[in-house]
Design a protein around this motif. Structure first.
Motif, PDB file in Angstrom:
ATOM      1  N   ILE A  27      -4.468 -10.733  -0.266  1.00 57.41           N
ATOM      2  CA  ILE A  27      -5.472  -9.675  -0.248  1.00 57.41           C
ATOM      3  C   ILE A  27      -6.822 -10.366  -0.266  1.00 57.41           C
ATOM      4  N   VAL A  43      -0.180  -4.158   5.870  1.00 54.31           N
ATOM      5  CA  VAL A  43       0.213  -2.746   5.871  1.00 54.31           C
ATOM      6  C   VAL A  43       1.233  -2.466   4.763  1.00 54.31           C
ATOM      7  N   TRP A  46      -0.630  -2.209   1.500  1.00 52.62           N
ATOM      8  CA  TRP A  46      -1.350  -0.937   1.457  1.00 52.62           C
ATOM      9  C   TRP A  46      -0.408   0.198   1.073  1.00 52.62           C
ATOM     10  N   ARG A  47       0.753   0.242   1.721  1.00 52.06           N
ATOM     11  CA  ARG A  47       1.696   1.334   1.454  1.00 52.06           C
ATOM     12  C   ARG A  47       2.143   1.321  -0.012  1.00 52.06           C
ATOM     13  N   ARG A  49       0.523   0.033  -2.647  1.00 51.80           N
ATOM     14  CA  ARG A  49      -0.602   0.370  -3.515  1.00 51.80           C
ATOM     15  C   ARG A  49      -1.010   1.832  -3.370  1.00 51.80           C
ATOM     16  N   ALA A  50      -1.001   2.332  -2.156  1.00 53.36           N
ATOM     17  CA  ALA A  50      -1.364   3.744  -1.947  1.00 53.36           C
ATOM     18  C   ALA A  50      -0.373   4.657  -2.645  1.00 53.36           C
ATOM     19  N   PRO A  57      -0.349   7.173   2.110  1.00 52.86           N
ATOM     20  CA  PRO A  57      -0.500   5.929   2.863  1.00 52.86           C
ATOM     21  C   PRO A  57      -0.750   6.138   4.359  1.00 52.86           C
ATOM     22  N   VAL A  60      -5.210   7.459   7.021  1.00 54.40           N
ATOM     23  CA  VAL A  60      -6.116   6.355   7.326  1.00 54.40           C
ATOM     24  C   VAL A  60      -6.837   6.612   8.643  1.00 54.40           C
ATOM     25  N   ALA A  84      -9.625   4.343   4.059  1.00 58.12           N
ATOM     26  CA  ALA A  84      -8.975   3.130   4.542  1.00 58.12           C
ATOM     27  C   ALA A  84      -8.919   3.170   6.071  1.00 58.12           C
ATOM     28  N   ILE A  97      -4.872  -3.471   7.023  1.00 60.00           N
ATOM     29  CA  ILE A  97      -5.612  -2.327   6.494  1.00 60.00           C
ATOM     30  C   ILE A  97      -6.911  -2.829   5.871  1.00 60.00           C
ATOM     31  N   ALA A  99      -9.185  -1.608   3.248  1.00 58.87           N
ATOM     32  CA  ALA A  99      -9.016  -0.576   2.224  1.00 58.87           C
ATOM     33  C   ALA A  99     -10.189  -0.506   1.250  1.00 58.87           C
ATOM     34  N   LEU A 103      -8.766   0.413  -4.875  1.00 57.50           N
ATOM     35  CA  LEU A 103      -7.324   0.224  -4.896  1.00 57.50           C
ATOM     36  C   LEU A 103      -6.916  -0.951  -5.786  1.00 57.50           C
TER      37      LEU A 103
END
Length: 120
Positions: A27, A43, A46-47, A49-50, A57, A60, A84, A97, A99, A103
């Motif tokens: 990250i 990605v 992101w999924r 964490r979202a 997720p 976006v 995002a 992503i 973001a 997050l």
């Protein structure tokens, strides 16, 4: 792994930033005027964490990969507003992503800022 990069470094080394996020699952916290404003991540990251953050997720914005460099200012503004951006290659392949920084936890942001990327 968490690292940070200035927005200028990110623009100049966009391909490296994408590769670090996409293939090494790092990250990269993007800073502007020494303030963390966004995070570039894979990605799947992101999924995860979202979903953990009770976010959708799939909610976006979408841009082409080349816009990652040329429209970076717009994506930073979107991230500041909590949006995002999914970057896609040729409209088909999900790449990374861009973001919102919210997050990440304060500890994660501190770790990233303590490990800045610079021209290697």
């Amino acid at each position: 792994m968490l690292v940070s990069a200035t927005s200028d470094y990110t623009r100049r080394n966009w391909k490296k930033i994408q590769d670090r996020a996409r293939f090494e699952d790092e990250i990269v916290v993007v800073t502007t005027h020494d303030q963390p404003v966004a995070a570039v991540m894979s990605v799947p990251a992101w999924r995860r964490r979202a979903t953990d953050g009770d976010l959708d997720p799939d909610a976006v914005l979408t841009r082409g990969v080349r816009d990652g460099r040329t429209k970076q200012h717009d994506m930073l503004t979107d991230a500041r507003m909590g949006k995002a951006t999914l970057l896609r290659f040729r409209g088909v392949e999900d790449v990374v992503i861009f973001a919102p920084i919210a997050l990440l936890s304060d500890d994660e942001i501190a770790k990233a800022v303590a490990a800045p990327l610079d021209d290697e």
